[in-house]
Design a protein around this motif. Structure first.
Motif, PDB file in Angstrom:
ATOM      1  N   SER A  66      -0.107   1.269  -9.827  1.00 16.58           N
ATOM      2  CA  SER A  66       0.762   0.123 -10.095  1.00 16.58           C
ATOM      3  C   SER A  66       1.551   0.286 -11.389  1.00 16.58           C
ATOM      4  CB  SER A  66      -0.052  -1.168 -10.142  1.00 16.58           C
ATOM      5  OG  SER A  66      -1.033  -1.120 -11.157  1.00 16.58           O
ATOM      6  N   GLU A 114      -5.026  -6.968  -5.233  1.00 14.01           N
ATOM      7  CA  GLU A 114      -3.960  -7.541  -4.414  1.00 14.01           C
ATOM      8  C   GLU A 114      -3.038  -8.467  -5.205  1.00 14.01           C
ATOM      9  OE1 GLU A 114      -5.519 -11.435  -2.088  1.00 14.01           O
ATOM     10  OE2 GLU A 114      -6.346  -9.552  -1.332  1.00 14.01           O
ATOM     11  N   THR A 129      -7.652  -1.250  -5.534  1.00 20.27           N
ATOM     12  CA  THR A 129      -6.430  -1.912  -5.995  1.00 20.27           C
ATOM     13  C   THR A 129      -6.638  -3.422  -6.049  1.00 20.27           C
ATOM     14  OG1 THR A 129      -5.532  -2.073  -3.749  1.00 20.27           O
ATOM     15  CG2 THR A 129      -4.998  -0.085  -5.014  1.00 20.27           C
ATOM     16  N   GLU A 136      -0.168   3.431  -5.056  1.00 22.13           N
ATOM     17  CA  GLU A 136      -1.440   2.916  -5.541  1.00 22.13           C
ATOM     18  C   GLU A 136      -1.553   2.961  -7.059  1.00 22.13           C
ATOM     19  OE1 GLU A 136      -4.619   4.808  -3.379  1.00 22.13           O
ATOM     20  OE2 GLU A 136      -3.567   4.576  -1.475  1.00 22.13           O
ATOM     21  N   ILE A 195       4.094  -0.234  -1.326  1.00 28.13           N
ATOM     22  CA  ILE A 195       3.097  -1.150  -1.897  1.00 28.13           C
ATOM     23  C   ILE A 195       2.733  -2.364  -1.046  1.00 28.13           C
ATOM     24  CG2 ILE A 195       3.798  -0.482  -4.219  1.00 28.13           C
ATOM     25  CD1 ILE A 195       5.215  -3.202  -4.458  1.00 28.13           C
ATOM     26  N   TRP A 196       3.496  -2.715   0.001  1.00 27.20           N
ATOM     27  CA  TRP A 196       3.222  -3.978   0.691  1.00 27.20           C
ATOM     28  C   TRP A 196       1.807  -4.026   1.264  1.00 27.20           C
ATOM     29  CZ3 TRP A 196       7.631  -4.799  -1.393  1.00 27.20           C
ATOM     30  CH2 TRP A 196       8.352  -5.966  -1.188  1.00 27.20           C
ATOM     31  N   LEU A 207       4.240  -7.802  -7.690  1.00 29.04           N
ATOM     32  CA  LEU A 207       5.282  -6.792  -7.575  1.00 29.04           C
ATOM     33  C   LEU A 207       6.191  -7.071  -6.383  1.00 29.04           C
ATOM     34  CD1 LEU A 207       3.206  -3.594  -8.429  1.00 29.04           C
ATOM     35  CD2 LEU A 207       5.119  -4.497  -9.761  1.00 29.04           C
ATOM     36  N   VAL A 233       4.683   2.057 -10.465  1.00 30.94           N
ATOM     37  CA  VAL A 233       5.573   1.138  -9.744  1.00 30.94           C
ATOM     38  C   VAL A 233       6.342   0.291 -10.742  1.00 30.94           C
ATOM     39  CG1 VAL A 233       5.727  -0.769  -8.113  1.00 30.94           C
ATOM     40  CG2 VAL A 233       4.065   1.052  -7.720  1.00 30.94           C
ATOM     41  N   LEU A 250      -0.759  -3.032   0.087  1.00 26.92           N
ATOM     42  CA  LEU A 250      -1.719  -3.275  -0.981  1.00 26.92           C
ATOM     43  C   LEU A 250      -1.722  -4.744  -1.409  1.00 26.92           C
ATOM     44  CD1 LEU A 250      -0.864  -0.084  -3.051  1.00 26.92           C
ATOM     45  CD2 LEU A 250      -2.754  -0.378  -1.446  1.00 26.92           C
ATOM     46  N   GLY A 251      -0.917  -5.572  -0.719  1.00 28.98           N
ATOM     47  CA  GLY A 251      -0.869  -7.001  -1.007  1.00 28.98           C
ATOM     48  C   GLY A 251      -2.085  -7.745  -0.501  1.00 28.98           C
ATOM     49  N   TYR A 293      -0.220  -6.503  -6.783  1.00 29.56           N
ATOM     50  CA  TYR A 293       0.804  -6.063  -5.835  1.00 29.56           C
ATOM     51  C   TYR A 293       1.582  -7.232  -5.254  1.00 29.56           C
ATOM     52  CZ  TYR A 293      -0.638  -1.311  -6.387  1.00 29.56           C
ATOM     53  OH  TYR A 293      -0.881  -0.083  -6.932  1.00 29.56           O
ATOM     54  N   GLN A 294       0.955  -8.381  -5.114  1.00 26.80           N
ATOM     55  CA  GLN A 294       1.706  -9.559  -4.683  1.00 26.80           C
ATOM     56  C   GLN A 294       2.773  -9.921  -5.715  1.00 26.80           C
ATOM     57  OE1 GLN A 294      -1.313 -12.517  -4.002  1.00 26.80           O
ATOM     58  NE2 GLN A 294      -2.142 -11.447  -2.212  1.00 26.80           N
TER      59      GLN A 294
END
Length: 685
Positions: A381, A444, A442, A379, A429-430, A450, A384, A432-433, A447-448
């Protein structure tokens, strides 16, 4: 049948969690040029997909890819193995001796083909053939080579400031021995954490006790108990250190500042020297084992990750040389504050999972020590992007370097290889997409983006092997399963890492003991429990005569299964009112999906599309948000494969092994249940 070899050399490039839907979307967008090259030069379905085995979990699917047999046949039926002693516990499963089907690498070695099995999780270790033609590296867990046995110290972030008054160490509060499906201490998994040395741990690991006991008992009661919640939480040691003028150094520049690091679970010191450039700006940190040392063991510049640094670490009284990575995340221009990431420490001498052992020395000498990968971010980012992703960049390059070295100088005819970058990121992380209620904090879109970057990372890795197509190799790109972004918060049903309590309790099949105040305890009341749901897709009845504390009369088994299946279909999600169970089958009927027999539960079920977590709980055909799916990928190119060919055939995971056997001209493994994908072969069978 024409069994002449269509190729003399075969490379299987396995990428854990690689999703054909995401792959195709990014290929079409021009973002995966190397994968596009493989497709244009080879054969695949239009969707790049195949049907995976069930459950859609790493060990059973990789074992299916290696044997051509379904999990019910080869016996590796989930991430964990059901405990033979307890319905609510699991035991370690990634042991080749649990596999009841013949692996293709034994066949290729038997045929005189020098074969390398590189970190193939599920059924490769210990080596399953005495042939000198078979070489094996790890395979005891999915994460990265040696992760399960060589880790000496956890990763950490150092916060140093001139305002900090006291040196402090705060250990990570990790709930399990790894993140997602990454085991970082197999000794911890198999024991209660005693002071066993490596030899004793291996005896426990590979001895009869590992197969009989070493139970792991986890109850999943709420969303907070699920892997997607635990795996995405940042777990690292924290060191808070004062920054002060440098004193008592063997030699330090004018104006230099110092701080102290704590490693080896906070029991050893290292020292940092902060120095400024010609313009008077503090821009670099040098790390020393002692202030008396004349040379640092690492020099760090702001924002740059440095890997391959060798320093010692101590664990359970043993001190070993270890490989670490470092990154200076922040350094104020005046040197009064900094933030420094330090990776976990991997023992550079640990060769217990290398066969032959001499392979370890060859790799470390000619390629370099195994670089540690990060398991933190989730969470956060920023971590990440700044830590997790670049650590995998380094590892992907190291693994590609290793495989190139082995192919170019080792004389291998066949290579089975596995890379875990996508799946490891997936568990972080998926989920969190898509912005769902538990993760409203978060974004999205972040994360998408990423998610897409990890596919670009994979494309760079796969691109390293394109040149072998011009050297008369055949290359198969495969995955065990894909990863989806969930549409909804999943029910407490289908979690692979423990006994799922909530739904089964609501349905009246699993009952927990209560304390004097009527509060539930973390202990099943076996006198009242008729069934338990555990290991992703399995439900076991608490049967008299079979289970230690059984209460269900065998003559009532059929009727109880009928009632349970009906209740599962009638169960509704309390947020949406929708049905959450897709299919439910008795063990005998689950043969249709390859999940019947003694290693499977009395009932096999799937969570319905729309309620799936990342993978593992649903059908291989499940799709998710952001154009994601659970299906595995399949692409073939090179000798013996039609170039630029698209097949309409439904490809199944069990078909990969017989196809590889036909390409190499070997016999098909004994228990194989698939068929060659003859439509993609350049010469007819």
């Amino acid at each position: 049948m024409n069994r002449d070899a269509r190729t003399k050399k075969l490379i299987i490039l396995g990428v854990d969690g690689m999703d054909p839907a995401t792959t195709k979307r990014l290929v079409d967008a021009g973002r995966l040029p190397h994968i596009k090259n493989y497709i244009e030069r080879g054969a695949a379905r239009k969707e790049l997909n195949m049907l995976g085995a069930h459950p859609t979990i790493t060990p059973p699917c990789w074992t299916t890819l290696a044997t051509g047999a379904y999990p019910g046949t080869h016996g590796i039926t989930c991430y964990w193995r059901q405990s033979p002693e307890s319905l609510d516990a699991v035991v370690y499963n990634m042991d080749s001796r649990n596999c009841k089907a013949e692996q293709l690498w034994n066949v290729t070695a038997e045929a005189g083909l020098k074969t390398m099995v590189w970190h193939w999780p599920g059924s490769s270790w210990p080596p399953t053939s005495k042939s000198p033609q078979l070489h094996v590296v790890d395979g005891t867990q999915p994460g990265s080579v040696n992760m399960g046995v060589a880790q000496m110290d956890w990763e950490k972030i150092v916060y140093a400031s001139s305002d900090t008054e006291k040196l402090r160490f705060i250990p990570h509060t990790q709930k399990a021995a790894g993140v997602g499906c990454n085991i970082t201490d197999i000794g911890e998994v198999l024991s209660s954490g005693g002071d066993d040395d490596a030899d004793e741990m291996m005896e426990l690991w590979w001895g009869d006790e590992a197969r009989k006991g070493g139970e792991i008992r986890t109850y999943v009661n709420t969303l907070d108990d699920t892997e997607m919640m635990i795996g995405a939480k940042v777990a690292y040691d924290m060191v808070f250190s004062p920054i002060a003028p440098a004193r008592d150094w063997a030699g330090s520049p004018d104006g230099a500042l110092e701080f102290t690091l704590l490693i080896s679970n906070g029991k050893e010191n290292r020292y940092g020297l902060i120095t400024k450039n010609r313009d008077g700006v503090y821009d670099s940190v040098s790390l020393y084992r002692a202030k008396a040392d004349k040379e640092p063991f690492a020099v760090l510049e702001n924002g740059k990750m440095v890997s391959g640094i060798i320093d010692s670490a101590t664990k359970k009284g043993a001190t070993k040389p270890c490989c670490r990575s470092y990154k200076l995340l922040e350094l104020s221009p005046d040197g009064t504050s900094l933030r420094l990431w330090i990776s976990n420490a991997l023992d550079t001498t640990n060769n217990m999972l290398w066969h032959p052992v001499s392979l370890h020395g060859k790799i470390t000498e000619n390629v370099g020590p195994i670089p540690p990968v990060s398991l933190i971010g989730g969470e956060d980012s920023e971590l990440v992007e700044q830590v997790f992703e670049p650590s995998w960049d380094i590892y992907c390059k190291w693994q590609a370097d290793c495989l190139e070295y082995l192919l170019d100088r080792g004389g291998y005819d066949v290579v089975f290889s596995h890379l875990h970058n996508v799946d490891c990121a997936g568990h972080q992380i998926w989920h969190l997409g898509k912005t769902l209620e538990p993760w409203n904090h978060t974004d999205e879109k972040v994360y998408q983006a990423l998610i897409d970057r990890f596919y670009e990372q994979t494309d760079r890795y796969l691109g390293r092997f394109l040149r072998y197509l011009d050297e008369e190799y055949t290359i198969l790109i495969v995955s065990d399963h894909g990863l989806l972004v969930g549409e909804n918060v999943p029910p407490i049903l289908g979690e692979y890492a423990g006994a799922n309590i909530k739904v089964m309790e609501e349905l009246g099949y699993t009952v927990l003991k209560k304390d004097a105040s009527g509060n539930s305890l973390s202990e099943i009341d076996w006198d009242k429990t008729r069934a338990v749901q555990i290991r992703s897709n399995y439900i076991y009845l608490n049967l008299k005569g079979r289970d230690k504390q059984g209460i269900v009369d065998p003559k009532d088994k059929y009727a109880l299964e009928e009632q349970l299946i009906s209740d599962l279909y009638n169960y509704r999600d309390d947020r949406t009112g929708k049905r959450v169970v897709g299919i439910a089958l008795r063990n005998k009927d689950a043969v249709l999906l390859g999940v019947s027999g003694p290693e499977c539960g009395d009932i096999f079920f799937t969570v319905d599309e729309g309620f799936n977590r990342l993978h593992g709980d649903g059908l291989t055909t499940a799709e998710g948000y952001y154009n994601t799916s659970v299906s595995p990928v399949f692409i073939a190119a090179g000798q013996g494969i039609k170039p630029g060919f698209t097949t309409e055939r439904v490809i199944r995971q069990v078909d990969v092994t017989p196809t590889a056997a036909v390409l190499l001209g070997t016999r098909i493994p004994a228990q194989c249940e698939g068929a060659p994908i003859y439509q993609i072969l350049s010469d007819a069978l």
